[in-house]
Design an enzyme around this catalytic site. Sequence first.
Site, PDB file in Angstrom:
ATOM      1  N   GLY A 240     -60.538  20.359 -49.169  1.00  6.73           N
ATOM      2  CA  GLY A 240     -60.863  18.935 -49.124  1.00  6.73           C
ATOM      3  C   GLY A 240     -59.984  18.172 -50.090  1.00  6.73           C
ATOM      4  O   GLY A 240     -58.885  18.621 -50.441  1.00  6.73           O
ATOM      5  N   SER A 241     -60.478  17.045 -50.557  1.00  6.95           N
ATOM      6  CA  SER A 241     -59.652  16.168 -51.387  1.00  6.95           C
ATOM      7  C   SER A 241     -59.529  16.718 -52.812  1.00  6.95           C
ATOM      8  O   SER A 241     -60.398  17.470 -53.287  1.00  6.95           O
ATOM      9  CB  SER A 241     -60.280  14.771 -51.427  1.00  6.95           C
ATOM     10  OG  SER A 241     -61.569  14.855 -51.990  1.00  6.95           O
ATOM     11  N   THR A 242     -58.481  16.302 -53.479  1.00 10.24           N
ATOM     12  CA  THR A 242     -58.254  16.756 -54.854  1.00 10.24           C
ATOM     13  C   THR A 242     -59.375  16.267 -55.779  1.00 10.24           C
ATOM     14  O   THR A 242     -59.818  17.005 -56.655  1.00 10.24           O
ATOM     15  CB  THR A 242     -56.861  16.285 -55.330  1.00 10.24           C
ATOM     16  OG1 THR A 242     -55.893  16.985 -54.533  1.00 10.24           O
ATOM     17  CG2 THR A 242     -56.609  16.591 -56.789  1.00 10.24           C
ATOM     18  N   ALA A 244     -62.581  15.766 -55.054  1.00  5.58           N
ATOM     19  CA  ALA A 244     -63.762  16.626 -54.885  1.00  5.58           C
ATOM     20  C   ALA A 244     -63.481  18.018 -55.446  1.00  5.58           C
ATOM     21  O   ALA A 244     -64.371  18.646 -56.040  1.00  5.58           O
ATOM     22  CB  ALA A 244     -64.143  16.696 -53.410  1.00  5.58           C
ATOM     23  N   GLY A 245     -62.246  18.489 -55.303  1.00  4.45           N
ATOM     24  CA  GLY A 245     -61.882  19.811 -55.839  1.00  4.45           C
ATOM     25  C   GLY A 245     -62.070  19.872 -57.342  1.00  4.45           C
ATOM     26  O   GLY A 245     -62.560  20.870 -57.887  1.00  4.45           O
ATOM     27  N   CYS A 296     -53.272  17.915 -44.319  1.00  2.00           N
ATOM     28  CA  CYS A 296     -52.876  18.049 -45.729  1.00  2.00           C
ATOM     29  C   CYS A 296     -51.387  18.292 -45.881  1.00  2.00           C
ATOM     30  O   CYS A 296     -50.788  17.858 -46.849  1.00  2.00           O
ATOM     31  CB  CYS A 296     -53.659  19.184 -46.362  1.00  2.00           C
ATOM     32  SG  CYS A 296     -53.511  20.729 -45.440  1.00  2.00           S
ATOM     33  N   GLU A 395     -52.145  10.473 -51.792  1.00  3.01           N
ATOM     34  CA  GLU A 395     -52.300  10.953 -50.417  1.00  3.01           C
ATOM     35  C   GLU A 395     -53.016   9.880 -49.602  1.00  3.01           C
ATOM     36  O   GLU A 395     -54.125   9.482 -49.925  1.00  3.01           O
ATOM     37  CB  GLU A 395     -53.133  12.239 -50.415  1.00  3.01           C
ATOM     38  CG  GLU A 395     -53.231  12.851 -49.038  1.00  3.01           C
ATOM     39  CD  GLU A 395     -54.149  14.050 -49.009  1.00  3.01           C
ATOM     40  OE1 GLU A 395     -55.284  13.947 -49.532  1.00  3.01           O
ATOM     41  OE2 GLU A 395     -53.744  15.072 -48.455  1.00  3.01           O
TER      42      GLU A 395
HETATM   43  P1  NAD Z   1     -63.634  15.465 -49.113  1.00  2.00           P
HETATM   44  O1  NAD Z   1     -63.136  16.096 -50.356  1.00  2.00           O
HETATM   45  O2  NAD Z   1     -64.232  14.123 -49.196  1.00  2.00           O
HETATM   46  O3  NAD Z   1     -64.739  16.405 -48.419  1.00  2.00           O
HETATM   47  C1  NAD Z   1     -64.473  17.731 -48.031  1.00  2.00           C
HETATM   48  C2  NAD Z   1     -65.786  18.477 -47.918  1.00  2.00           C
HETATM   49  O4  NAD Z   1     -66.348  18.625 -49.214  1.00  2.00           O
HETATM   50  C3  NAD Z   1     -66.853  17.785 -47.090  1.00  2.00           C
HETATM   51  O5  NAD Z   1     -67.612  18.780 -46.430  1.00  2.00           O
HETATM   52  C4  NAD Z   1     -67.695  17.074 -48.155  1.00  2.00           C
HETATM   53  O6  NAD Z   1     -69.015  16.838 -47.727  1.00  2.00           O
HETATM   54  C5  NAD Z   1     -67.644  18.072 -49.279  1.00  2.00           C
HETATM   55  N1  NAD Z   1     -67.753  17.550 -50.652  1.00  2.00           N
HETATM   56  C6  NAD Z   1     -67.209  16.408 -51.141  1.00  2.00           C
HETATM   57  N2  NAD Z   1     -67.470  16.320 -52.459  1.00  2.00           N
HETATM   58  C7  NAD Z   1     -68.166  17.421 -52.811  1.00  2.00           C
HETATM   59  C8  NAD Z   1     -68.720  17.902 -54.033  1.00  2.00           C
HETATM   60  N3  NAD Z   1     -68.596  17.236 -55.183  1.00  2.00           N
HETATM   61  N4  NAD Z   1     -69.366  19.091 -54.016  1.00  2.00           N
HETATM   62  C9  NAD Z   1     -69.472  19.790 -52.868  1.00  2.00           C
HETATM   63  N5  NAD Z   1     -69.003  19.384 -51.683  1.00  2.00           N
HETATM   64  C10 NAD Z   1     -68.342  18.209 -51.650  1.00  2.00           C
HETATM   65  O7  NAD Z   1     -62.387  15.523 -48.096  1.00  2.00           O
HETATM   66  P2  NAD Z   1     -62.299  14.952 -46.625  1.00  2.00           P
HETATM   67  O8  NAD Z   1     -62.130  13.481 -46.700  1.00  2.00           O
HETATM   68  O9  NAD Z   1     -63.401  15.535 -45.805  1.00  2.00           O
HETATM   69  O10 NAD Z   1     -60.930  15.645 -46.137  1.00  2.00           O
HETATM   70  C11 NAD Z   1     -59.674  15.158 -46.423  1.00  2.00           C
HETATM   71  C12 NAD Z   1     -59.036  15.897 -47.600  1.00  2.00           C
HETATM   72  O11 NAD Z   1     -58.975  17.294 -47.342  1.00  2.00           O
HETATM   73  C13 NAD Z   1     -57.608  15.469 -47.825  1.00  2.00           C
HETATM   74  O12 NAD Z   1     -57.391  15.282 -49.197  1.00  2.00           O
HETATM   75  C14 NAD Z   1     -56.796  16.644 -47.322  1.00  2.00           C
HETATM   76  O13 NAD Z   1     -55.519  16.768 -47.885  1.00  2.00           O
HETATM   77  C15 NAD Z   1     -57.676  17.791 -47.685  1.00  2.00           C
HETATM   78  N6  NAD Z   1     -57.325  18.974 -46.891  1.00  2.00           N
HETATM   79  C16 NAD Z   1     -56.690  20.020 -47.513  1.00  2.00           C
HETATM   80  C17 NAD Z   1     -56.293  21.125 -46.778  1.00  2.00           C
HETATM   81  C18 NAD Z   1     -55.576  22.289 -47.419  1.00  2.00           C
HETATM   82  O14 NAD Z   1     -55.546  23.364 -46.835  1.00  2.00           O
HETATM   83  N7  NAD Z   1     -54.992  22.144 -48.608  1.00  2.00           N
HETATM   84  C19 NAD Z   1     -56.563  21.182 -45.411  1.00  2.00           C
HETATM   85  C20 NAD Z   1     -57.194  20.081 -44.808  1.00  2.00           C
HETATM   86  C21 NAD Z   1     -57.587  18.988 -45.567  1.00  2.00           C
END
Ligand code: NAD
Length: 489
Positions: A240-242, A244-245, A296, A395
């Site tokens: 997911g997003s940096t 949230a990571g 991504c 991004e």
């Molecule tokens: P997001 O980070 O908002 O959410 C991703 C997931 O995490 C969702 O299921 C969300 O409900 C969950 N989440 C969010 N915050 C959380 C927290 N604090 N604790 C636990 N779970 C949480 O991202 P998004 O908007 O769904 O996706 C887009 C992002 O994902 C972009 O930044 C994209 O670059 C990234 N992405 C990365 C890859 C990769 O392999 N590096 C692949 C696809 C997407």
Amino acid sequence: MEALNRTLEGIKARGEAGLFVGGEWRTGHGEVHLDVVSPHTEEVLLRYREATPADIDAAVIAAREAFDTGPWPRLTPPERGAMLRKVADQLRARLPELAEAWTGQVGAVLGFTKMASGQSPDLFNFYADLCDSYPFVDDRRRSSGGLARVVQEPAGVVAAITPWNAPLVLLCYKVAAGLAAGCTIVAKPSPETPIDAHILAECIAAAGLPPGVFNMLPAGRETGDYLVRHPGIDKVSFTGSTGAGKAIAHACADRLARFSLELGGKSAAVICDDAKVEAVLPSLVPYSMPITGQVCFSLTRVLTPRARREEFVDAYVSAVRGIKLGDPFADGTGMGPLTLERQRDRVEGYIGKGKAEGARIVQGGGRPADLNRGFFIEPTVFVDVEPGMTIAREEIFGPVVSFIDYDDEADMIAKANASDYGLHGAIYTADPEHGYRVARELRSGSLAINSMAVDIEMPFGGFKQSGIGREGGIEGLKTYQETKTIYFP
Ligand code: NAD
């Protein structure tokens, strides 16, 4: 939409039971109903009750029991592999549904999703094969006092959290590798695109995996946070997003839970001075804006030699202008809508910032005049972009590409590396060995020379703020393992 309608009918036939816990379909305890919205018609495809912390507790208990006392981690790796092949067969039999579910929820064009959906069963087959060949037990090691066996044990109960852009493939990276290692899984797919995870749960059940080995609860951010902090979770695997990571890394630090992070990107396409336009466009055009730029590894920064900028910009813009926007299910559509209304707001915000900071739009920049429903945005190209501008650093996750000029090779490498991210990249040159030398200078987890490539059998992941750890390949299995040394003095 025929296959997707069939999937939806199957899901709706279970009533409100949208969670898969301990081998059974259950109704979430949430007060809130969540909608899955078609991004091109804006119609509601599915409505379901969100999972709550109580549902997470039940799923973690089921996964914990399946791990602590169940058969799954105790099977031999080849026995697990045989079960994974059954999951692959189930998924393969449903490929039309997988492609249509992806297109229907995300807006990715059907031609692309038909081509890419096969990666999901491929991942199960790849990790099934590794179960046969990977040295889970190394009994040839000698310690100073005698013999020792170094064994690779499963990391435990895994929370697998995924985003909305490629909902099934990204989940299968985690589930196939984690199950091969002997882990059990609590999957929390994105609340906006849960249909694929329903199909995966159905396939895992049909393949006969023991109850509790795979559990699935679509839910939002707060419930995700509860899952990450759950003491029953040994490892979090997040895509997911940096932002949230980082929150997840903080949450895991409290109890030193293992985590791996696949995060955002701002990948550079580096065009060397000896590259030919016709060798660049075939991969740059589709992979600068795949899934309407919501991938991504999209090549969103294009670095051109200053003297040849016009040549590349003109050719790229005329190719992008030829992309037909519209219904992602229709033949001939080259680009669908953005997945979410809020994503379109975000992309429009970045386009505004680009203009305000002095970059110049040479293509797109607004909503297409001929499409009056759906979350569409025109493919947008900026020139005169400096590395310090917001659109060059952050991004955007939409079809917005920035052209950046460079003066010489040192400037090219410095500008390509001038990013907090380091996920992927492409190098275009007449001399592939020169491309290799440039690739060694770039701080990115993967790079492709004169093309674009992401292969499930190869490691994928980020340097810098694009993540920690790798998915895919043998490296993707190792991230679900703990090393144990057993001495025979
Ligand atoms: P997001 O980070 O908002 O959410 C991703 C997931 O995490 C969702 O299921 C969300 O409900 C969950 N989440 C969010 N915050 C959380 C927290 N604090 N604790 C636990 N779970 C949480 O991202 P998004 O908007 O769904 O996706 C887009 C992002 O994902 C972009 O930044 C994209 O670059 C990234 N992405 C990365 C890859 C990769 O392999 N590096 C692949 C696809 C997407």
